[in-house]
Write a protein that holds these residues in place. Structure first.
Motif, short mmCIF file in Angstrom:
data_model
loop_
_atom_site.label_atom_id
_atom_site.label_comp_id
_atom_site.label_asym_id
_atom_site.label_seq_id
_atom_site.Cartn_x
_atom_site.Cartn_y
_atom_site.Cartn_z
N VAL A 69 -24.80 -53.04 32.47
CA VAL A 69 -25.20 -51.75 31.99
C VAL A 69 -25.66 -51.67 30.42
CG1 VAL A 69 -24.76 -49.36 31.86
CG2 VAL A 69 -24.16 -50.71 33.75
N TYR A 70 -26.71 -51.13 30.12
CA TYR A 70 -27.17 -51.02 28.82
C TYR A 70 -27.02 -49.69 28.60
CZ TYR A 70 -30.65 -50.44 24.97
OH TYR A 70 -31.23 -50.26 23.73
N VAL A 71 -26.23 -49.32 27.48
CA VAL A 71 -25.81 -48.01 26.98
C VAL A 71 -26.89 -47.67 25.64
CG1 VAL A 71 -24.13 -46.33 26.23
CG2 VAL A 71 -23.38 -48.30 27.83
N ALA A 72 -27.70 -46.78 26.03
CA ALA A 72 -28.79 -46.55 24.92
C ALA A 72 -28.87 -44.96 24.72
CB ALA A 72 -30.14 -46.94 25.49
N VAL A 73 -27.79 -44.38 24.74
CA VAL A 73 -27.52 -43.10 24.49
C VAL A 73 -27.23 -42.47 23.28
CG1 VAL A 73 -26.84 -42.56 27.04
CG2 VAL A 73 -25.30 -43.09 25.06
N PRO A 74 -27.36 -41.29 22.55
CA PRO A 74 -27.07 -41.12 20.90
C PRO A 74 -25.51 -41.67 20.97
CG PRO A 74 -28.28 -39.57 21.96
CD PRO A 74 -28.00 -40.41 23.06
N GLY A 82 -19.27 -45.75 27.32
CA GLY A 82 -18.90 -47.19 27.43
C GLY A 82 -17.49 -47.38 28.23
N LEU A 83 -16.66 -46.39 27.90
CA LEU A 83 -15.51 -46.57 28.62
C LEU A 83 -15.62 -46.60 30.20
CD1 LEU A 83 -12.86 -44.93 26.35
CD2 LEU A 83 -13.07 -47.27 26.59
N ASP A 84 -16.49 -45.58 30.53
CA ASP A 84 -16.91 -45.43 31.92
C ASP A 84 -17.31 -46.88 32.46
OD1 ASP A 84 -15.62 -43.05 32.07
OD2 ASP A 84 -17.58 -41.89 31.98
N VAL A 85 -18.49 -47.42 31.68
CA VAL A 85 -19.06 -48.58 32.22
C VAL A 85 -18.05 -49.74 32.41
CG1 VAL A 85 -20.87 -50.47 31.57
CG2 VAL A 85 -21.37 -48.02 31.38
N ILE A 86 -17.14 -49.90 31.42
CA ILE A 86 -16.15 -50.92 31.23
C ILE A 86 -15.14 -50.81 32.59
CG2 ILE A 86 -14.30 -51.83 30.21
CD1 ILE A 86 -15.96 -51.32 27.45
N ILE A 92 -21.40 -55.10 29.55
CA ILE A 92 -22.07 -53.94 28.96
C ILE A 92 -22.73 -54.42 27.71
CG2 ILE A 92 -19.70 -53.76 27.74
CD1 ILE A 92 -20.48 -50.49 27.37
N LEU A 93 -23.94 -53.79 27.51
CA LEU A 93 -24.57 -54.05 26.08
C LEU A 93 -24.85 -52.61 25.44
CD1 LEU A 93 -26.49 -55.44 23.90
CD2 LEU A 93 -28.45 -54.53 25.31
N CYS A 94 -24.32 -52.28 24.39
CA CYS A 94 -24.27 -50.96 23.51
C CYS A 94 -25.30 -50.71 22.43
CB CYS A 94 -23.00 -50.43 23.33
SG CYS A 94 -22.86 -48.72 22.75
N GLU A 95 -25.91 -49.68 22.28
CA GLU A 95 -26.46 -49.56 21.15
C GLU A 95 -25.90 -49.45 19.80
OE1 GLU A 95 -29.58 -49.53 19.66
OE2 GLU A 95 -30.24 -50.40 21.50
N ALA A 111 -10.69 -52.27 25.43
CA ALA A 111 -11.10 -51.93 26.80
C ALA A 111 -11.80 -53.24 27.32
CB ALA A 111 -11.91 -50.68 27.07
N ALA A 112 -12.90 -53.52 26.56
CA ALA A 112 -13.80 -54.79 27.00
C ALA A 112 -12.96 -55.91 27.20
CB ALA A 112 -15.32 -54.75 26.10
#
Length: 334
Positions: A69-74, A82-86, A92-95, A111-112
């Motif tokens: 999942v790519y997290v590209a939100v503000p 991010g915690l929900d994805v993990i 996870i890829l985060c901006e 968490a990751a």
């Protein structure tokens, strides 16, 4: 045949859509689901990809078959989403920046690591051949003892013309130090070493308590004592400038236009240095590394540990600007 890596994207702003093109172009990736609070936008993006469209990320995580999942939100939403994805055991890829605060970034890192998922930060300069050449020049190019470095950021307007998200011009999440700073802090940390303390002065628009900085000056003290001076200025009639210069006792190395390496020995003028390998689009390079990691092949990613180190410097910068004093970087955690 190896199954494609199934990707979900949360956040379909300018940056999210940009990297989405790299995912879509990779033959080993299937964009399976996209999510945005704008339902019409999510549907429009999902349709040509034959992906499902969502407006609530938890529903997407519960229902969609996803590997990454790519997290590209503000930035203010990176921590919670991010915690929900993990927690859903998705890679996870985060901006960048990883979070709004150091404690939030540390939460995500812990968490990751505990979940055993691949965790990465989107820093397009990482792996760039110009940056790799610059790093070699600094570390092996005969510059001698490090004397000082200078980071200069100049933007004729902020937000820049292509940045249509209003938060980028806000004090809570945006501004050039928070938005552009992580790219160059990553180069500084990986080339020159840890930052131990920070002094910063920040200027904001008069009478506007929510607008981001228009100018900033600061100093980063490196382990061992050398200094990196930082100068940031926006809304001036000059071309954009993102440059980093490293002065040694025997020579000088520099970066201009983000990632073009320069070098000079002695008093010779700075001259461009050829890249050591061909350039590859940053998005395509990142997606290739992510695919390899998800499939269990070691690769070269900026993980959340570096995200925490960058956040520690950003936090120290903000505290120093508020207090008007030198502030130690939380090196115990960074």
């Amino acid at each position: 045949m190896t199954s494609p890596v199934r990707v979900g994207v949360i956040g379909l702003g300018a940056i999210g859509q940009s990297l989405l093109k790299a995912y879509s172009a990779d033959p080993d990736v299937q964009v399976t689901a996209v999510c945005d609070v704008d339902a019409s936008l999510a549907e429009t993006i999902a349709r040509p990809l034959a992906a499902s469209a969502w407006t609530e990320h938890r529903s997407m995580l519960d229902a969609a078959d996803l590997d990454l999942v790519y997290v590209a939100v503000p930035p203010r939403h990176h921590h919670a989403i991010g915690l929900d994805v993990i927690a859903a055991r998705r890679h996870i890829l985060c901006e960048k920046p990883l979070a709004l605060t150091l404690s939030e970034a540390q939460d995500l890192q812990r968490a990751a690591q505990a979940a055993g998922v691949v965790h990465a930060l989107n820093l397009p300069l990482h792996g760039d051949p110009g940056i790799e050449t610059f790093r070699r020049l600094v570390q092996e190019g005969g510059l001698g003892a490090l004397r000082r470095a200078e980071l200069t950021l100049v933007f004729p307007q902020w937000p820049r013309g292509w940045q249509h998200n209003p938060w980028i011009g806000g004090r809570e999440q945006g501004g050039p130090i928070r938005e552009v700073g992580p790219h160059l802090l990553h180069v500084i940390l990986t080339t020159l070493g840890p930052v131990t303390r920070v002094w910063a002065h920040t200027e904001y628009p008069a009478g506007d308590p929510v607008a981001c900085e228009t100018a900033a000056l600061g100093t980063l003290e490196l382990a061992g004592g050398p200094l990196v001076t930082v100068s940031c200025l926006t809304n001036v009639p000059r071309p954009e400038q993102v440059s980093l210069t490293v002065y040694g006792s025997e020579g000088t190395a520099g970066l201009v236009n983000w990632a073009v390496p320069l070098m000079a020995l002695g008093q010779a003028p700075l001259e461009p240095v050829p890249f050591e390998r061909p350039q590859m689009p940053a998005g395509a390079r990142l997606v290739r590394e992510l695919v390899g990691h998800v499939r269990g092949t070691p690769g070269d990613l900026v993980d959340f540990t570096m995200g925490v180190r960058i956040q520690a410097v950003l936090d120290a910068w903000e505290r120093s600007s508020t207090l008007g004093t030198w502030v130690d970087v939380d090196v115990g955690q960074a």
